[in-house]
Motif scaffolding. Sequence first.
Motif, short mmCIF file in Angstrom:
data_model
loop_
_atom_site.label_atom_id
_atom_site.label_comp_id
_atom_site.label_asym_id
_atom_site.label_seq_id
_atom_site.Cartn_x
_atom_site.Cartn_y
_atom_site.Cartn_z
N ALA A 88 -2.35 5.55 -6.37
CA ALA A 88 -1.27 4.59 -6.15
C ALA A 88 -0.04 5.07 -6.90
O ALA A 88 -0.14 5.76 -7.91
N PRO A 89 1.15 4.74 -6.38
CA PRO A 89 2.35 5.14 -7.09
C PRO A 89 2.38 4.50 -8.48
O PRO A 89 1.73 3.49 -8.71
N THR A 94 14.72 -5.36 1.08
CA THR A 94 15.62 -5.16 2.21
C THR A 94 15.38 -6.34 3.14
O THR A 94 14.25 -6.56 3.59
N PHE A 95 16.42 -7.13 3.38
CA PHE A 95 16.32 -8.37 4.15
C PHE A 95 17.40 -8.30 5.22
O PHE A 95 18.59 -8.27 4.91
N ASN A 143 4.44 -4.42 -7.12
CA ASN A 143 3.03 -4.01 -7.07
C ASN A 143 2.13 -5.00 -6.34
O ASN A 143 0.94 -5.07 -6.60
N HIS A 144 2.70 -5.75 -5.42
CA HIS A 144 1.92 -6.70 -4.61
C HIS A 144 1.03 -5.92 -3.66
O HIS A 144 1.32 -4.79 -3.28
N VAL A 145 -0.06 -6.52 -3.26
CA VAL A 145 -0.97 -5.91 -2.29
C VAL A 145 -0.20 -5.68 -0.98
O VAL A 145 0.45 -6.61 -0.49
N PRO A 146 -0.25 -4.48 -0.42
CA PRO A 146 0.47 -4.23 0.84
C PRO A 146 -0.07 -5.09 1.98
O PRO A 146 -1.28 -5.29 2.10
N SER A 147 0.84 -5.62 2.77
CA SER A 147 0.44 -6.40 3.95
C SER A 147 1.64 -6.61 4.85
O SER A 147 2.78 -6.33 4.48
N ILE A 148 1.35 -7.10 6.03
CA ILE A 148 2.39 -7.49 6.98
C ILE A 148 2.17 -8.96 7.28
O ILE A 148 1.05 -9.36 7.63
N GLU A 149 3.20 -9.75 7.13
CA GLU A 149 3.09 -11.20 7.29
C GLU A 149 4.08 -11.70 8.33
O GLU A 149 5.25 -11.32 8.31
N GLN A 150 3.61 -12.57 9.22
CA GLN A 150 4.51 -13.25 10.14
C GLN A 150 5.10 -14.44 9.41
O GLN A 150 4.39 -15.16 8.71
N LEU A 151 6.41 -14.66 9.57
CA LEU A 151 7.08 -15.74 8.87
C LEU A 151 7.12 -17.01 9.71
O LEU A 151 7.39 -16.95 10.91
N ASN A 152 6.88 -18.13 9.07
CA ASN A 152 7.08 -19.44 9.68
C ASN A 152 8.53 -19.84 9.51
O ASN A 152 9.21 -19.34 8.60
N PRO A 153 9.02 -20.78 10.31
CA PRO A 153 10.33 -21.34 9.98
C PRO A 153 10.25 -21.95 8.59
O PRO A 153 9.33 -22.72 8.30
N GLY A 154 11.16 -21.57 7.73
CA GLY A 154 11.11 -22.08 6.37
C GLY A 154 12.05 -21.33 5.45
O GLY A 154 12.90 -20.55 5.90
N VAL A 155 11.87 -21.53 4.16
CA VAL A 155 12.77 -20.98 3.15
C VAL A 155 12.24 -19.68 2.59
O VAL A 155 11.05 -19.55 2.31
N ILE A 156 13.14 -18.73 2.44
CA ILE A 156 12.87 -17.52 1.67
C ILE A 156 13.71 -17.66 0.41
O ILE A 156 14.93 -17.81 0.47
N GLU A 157 13.03 -17.65 -0.72
CA GLU A 157 13.70 -17.78 -2.01
C GLU A 157 13.71 -16.40 -2.68
O GLU A 157 12.65 -15.80 -2.89
N ASN A 173 5.12 -3.15 1.07
CA ASN A 173 4.69 -1.75 1.02
C ASN A 173 4.07 -1.41 -0.34
O ASN A 173 4.38 -2.04 -1.35
N PRO A 174 3.23 -0.35 -0.38
CA PRO A 174 2.59 0.02 -1.64
C PRO A 174 3.55 0.53 -2.71
O PRO A 174 3.21 0.57 -3.88
N ASP A 175 4.78 0.88 -2.33
CA ASP A 175 5.74 1.40 -3.31
C ASP A 175 6.66 0.31 -3.87
O ASP A 175 7.76 0.59 -4.34
N SER A 176 6.21 -0.94 -3.83
CA SER A 176 6.96 -2.09 -4.35
C SER A 176 8.27 -2.32 -3.60
O SER A 176 9.27 -2.72 -4.18
#
Length: 163
Positions: free
Chosen positions: A25-26, A35-36, A66-80, A101-104
């Motif tokens: 792991a890196p 990036t949003f 260092n979060h576990v890598p994953s792909i998530e679909q977003l619900n209508p809602g807030v991104i903080e 991503n695995p590189d944070s």
Amino acid sequence: MNVLARSARAAVKPVRLARFYASEAPASTDALRLTFVVPHKSIYKATTVQQVNLAATSGDMGILANHVPSIEQLNPGVIEVIESAEVTKKFFVSGGFATINPDSTLNVNAVEAFSLEELSLERVQAGLAEAQRNAASASSDKEKAVAKIEVDVYEALQHALTK
């Protein structure tokens, strides 16, 4: 046993089962790079932030470096987006995807995103009332589906503004 069979048997080495591991792991980092983007602009471009909280279909998530890598679909809602201890920004998104991503790095691709500061509770409530009237009077399956989506988004907007 003929010569060919003996030669083949001699050439075959016993198979050793080896265990292979994922590459290293890196190096651990305390920085999350965000990036949003929405189709017409970048809200954050590889910006270092402390944490991002979002509403995914799998549940609400808090994302740190260092979060576990994953792909998530977003619900209508807030991104903080917690940029620092003093600066937090909130955006309403109607949907999209987040790639951790695995590189944070975190990439958020949203269909629409609006700062909560830009939204008016009164206008959202008026829009919700109109959407509910449209849903009640919808006759075809297509009209009902469109009206339901509109009601869901307005309800999520109202929840975000009153929370």
